[in-house]
Design a protein around this motif. Structure first.
Motif, mmCIF file in Angstrom:
data_model
loop_
_atom_site.group_PDB
_atom_site.id
_atom_site.type_symbol
_atom_site.label_atom_id
_atom_site.label_comp_id
_atom_site.label_asym_id
_atom_site.label_seq_id
_atom_site.Cartn_x
_atom_site.Cartn_y
_atom_site.Cartn_z
ATOM 1 N N VAL A 106 9.673 -106.516 -49.955
ATOM 2 C CA VAL A 106 11.048 -106.946 -50.163
ATOM 3 C C VAL A 106 11.950 -106.471 -49.035
ATOM 4 C CG1 VAL A 106 13.051 -106.749 -51.668
ATOM 5 C CG2 VAL A 106 10.781 -107.058 -52.649
ATOM 6 N N ILE A 107 11.916 -105.162 -48.704
ATOM 7 C CA ILE A 107 12.820 -104.651 -47.682
ATOM 8 C C ILE A 107 12.159 -104.581 -46.312
ATOM 9 C CG2 ILE A 107 14.209 -103.330 -49.301
ATOM 10 C CD1 ILE A 107 12.771 -100.825 -48.364
ATOM 11 N N GLY A 108 10.852 -104.706 -46.246
ATOM 12 C CA GLY A 108 10.155 -104.713 -44.969
ATOM 13 C C GLY A 108 10.025 -103.330 -44.366
ATOM 14 N N PRO A 109 9.021 -103.155 -43.550
ATOM 15 C CA PRO A 109 8.868 -101.868 -42.876
ATOM 16 C C PRO A 109 9.891 -101.730 -41.759
ATOM 17 C CG PRO A 109 7.184 -103.400 -42.151
ATOM 18 C CD PRO A 109 7.949 -104.081 -43.251
ATOM 19 N N LEU A 110 10.132 -100.516 -41.330
ATOM 20 C CA LEU A 110 11.075 -100.306 -40.230
ATOM 21 C C LEU A 110 10.579 -101.031 -38.981
ATOM 22 C CD1 LEU A 110 11.949 -96.539 -40.635
ATOM 23 C CD2 LEU A 110 13.438 -98.479 -41.034
ATOM 24 N N GLY A 111 11.485 -101.723 -38.322
ATOM 25 C CA GLY A 111 11.140 -102.412 -37.080
ATOM 26 C C GLY A 111 10.707 -103.850 -37.253
ATOM 27 N N ASP A 112 10.493 -104.321 -38.468
ATOM 28 C CA ASP A 112 10.109 -105.711 -38.687
ATOM 29 C C ASP A 112 11.337 -106.593 -38.497
ATOM 30 O OD1 ASP A 112 8.923 -108.051 -39.387
ATOM 31 O OD2 ASP A 112 8.543 -107.498 -41.465
ATOM 32 N N THR A 123 11.806 -109.825 -39.299
ATOM 33 C CA THR A 123 12.118 -110.826 -40.313
ATOM 34 C C THR A 123 12.823 -110.220 -41.520
ATOM 35 O OG1 THR A 123 9.918 -110.568 -41.272
ATOM 36 C CG2 THR A 123 10.209 -112.308 -39.623
ATOM 37 N N THR A 124 12.381 -109.081 -41.978
ATOM 38 C CA THR A 124 13.038 -108.399 -43.096
ATOM 39 C C THR A 124 13.253 -106.956 -42.681
ATOM 40 O OG1 THR A 124 10.909 -107.931 -44.110
ATOM 41 C CG2 THR A 124 12.093 -109.856 -44.906
ATOM 42 N N SER A 125 14.473 -106.651 -42.337
ATOM 43 C CA SER A 125 14.793 -105.330 -41.834
ATOM 44 C C SER A 125 15.555 -104.534 -42.880
ATOM 45 C CB SER A 125 15.648 -105.473 -40.577
ATOM 46 O OG SER A 125 16.061 -104.224 -40.122
ATOM 47 N N VAL A 126 15.513 -103.226 -42.748
ATOM 48 C CA VAL A 126 16.285 -102.365 -43.628
ATOM 49 C C VAL A 126 17.698 -102.160 -43.087
ATOM 50 C CG1 VAL A 126 14.298 -101.163 -44.578
ATOM 51 C CG2 VAL A 126 15.413 -100.262 -42.555
ATOM 52 N N ALA A 127 17.999 -102.731 -41.941
ATOM 53 C CA ALA A 127 19.322 -102.577 -41.335
ATOM 54 C C ALA A 127 20.444 -103.071 -42.257
ATOM 55 C CB ALA A 127 19.382 -103.267 -39.987
ATOM 56 N N PRO A 128 20.341 -104.242 -42.888
ATOM 57 C CA PRO A 128 21.418 -104.653 -43.799
ATOM 58 C C PRO A 128 21.598 -103.684 -44.966
ATOM 59 C CG PRO A 128 20.042 -106.525 -43.266
ATOM 60 C CD PRO A 128 19.361 -105.320 -42.709
ATOM 61 N N LEU A 129 20.506 -103.155 -45.483
ATOM 62 C CA LEU A 129 20.588 -102.183 -46.570
ATOM 63 C C LEU A 129 21.300 -100.919 -46.111
ATOM 64 C CD1 LEU A 129 19.826 -101.187 -49.412
ATOM 65 C CD2 LEU A 129 17.675 -100.388 -48.413
ATOM 66 N N LEU A 130 20.942 -100.421 -44.944
ATOM 67 C CA LEU A 130 21.570 -99.214 -44.418
ATOM 68 C C LEU A 130 23.053 -99.451 -44.109
ATOM 69 C CD1 LEU A 130 18.742 -97.849 -42.098
ATOM 70 C CD2 LEU A 130 19.365 -97.092 -44.408
ATOM 71 N N CYS A 131 23.389 -100.629 -43.614
ATOM 72 C CA CYS A 131 24.793 -100.962 -43.347
ATOM 73 C C CYS A 131 25.583 -101.033 -44.649
ATOM 74 C CB CYS A 131 24.906 -102.281 -42.597
ATOM 75 S SG CYS A 131 24.385 -102.169 -40.886
ATOM 76 N N PHE A 132 24.996 -101.606 -45.690
ATOM 77 C CA PHE A 132 25.675 -101.669 -46.983
ATOM 78 C C PHE A 132 25.910 -100.272 -47.539
ATOM 79 C CE2 PHE A 132 25.476 -101.706 -51.612
ATOM 80 C CZ PHE A 132 26.556 -102.522 -51.893
ATOM 81 N N ILE A 133 24.906 -99.413 -47.456
ATOM 82 C CA ILE A 133 25.040 -98.042 -47.963
ATOM 83 C C ILE A 133 26.111 -97.298 -47.179
ATOM 84 C CG2 ILE A 133 23.852 -95.819 -48.154
ATOM 85 C CD1 ILE A 133 21.305 -97.442 -48.821
ATOM 86 N N ALA A 134 26.105 -97.427 -45.855
ATOM 87 C CA ALA A 134 27.108 -96.756 -45.026
ATOM 88 C C ALA A 134 28.509 -97.299 -45.322
ATOM 89 C CB ALA A 134 26.768 -96.939 -43.548
#
Length: 65
Positions: free
Chosen positions: A8-14, A16-27
């Motif tokens: 769902v959230i993808g591994p770091l560095g992928d 196609t599905t990055s955790v960057a949007p999740l980290l931006c939302f949390i920040a």
């Protein structure tokens, strides 16, 4: 069949599905909470409920007098 969390959230560095949007939302949520608590005592929902009950109270009192 549910997807595993890494799917769902993808591994770091992928790309196609990055955790960057999740980290931006949390920040962003953390920053909003810090700024809000600096200027207001209660949370945003408490503020809205206070406004709504204040308006309802004024309407009730104006109808009885």
């Amino acid at each position: 069949m549910p997807y595993p969390l890494t799917r769902v959230i993808g591994p770091l560095g992928d790309d196609t599905t990055s955790v960057a949007p999740l980290l931006c939302f949390i920040a962003g949520a953390d920053l909003f909470a810090a700024l809000w608590s600096r200027f207001f005592r209660g949370g945003p929902l408490e503020y809205l409920v206070h406004l709504a009950t204040g308006l309802a109270g004024r309407r009730t009192h104006s109808n009885t007098t």
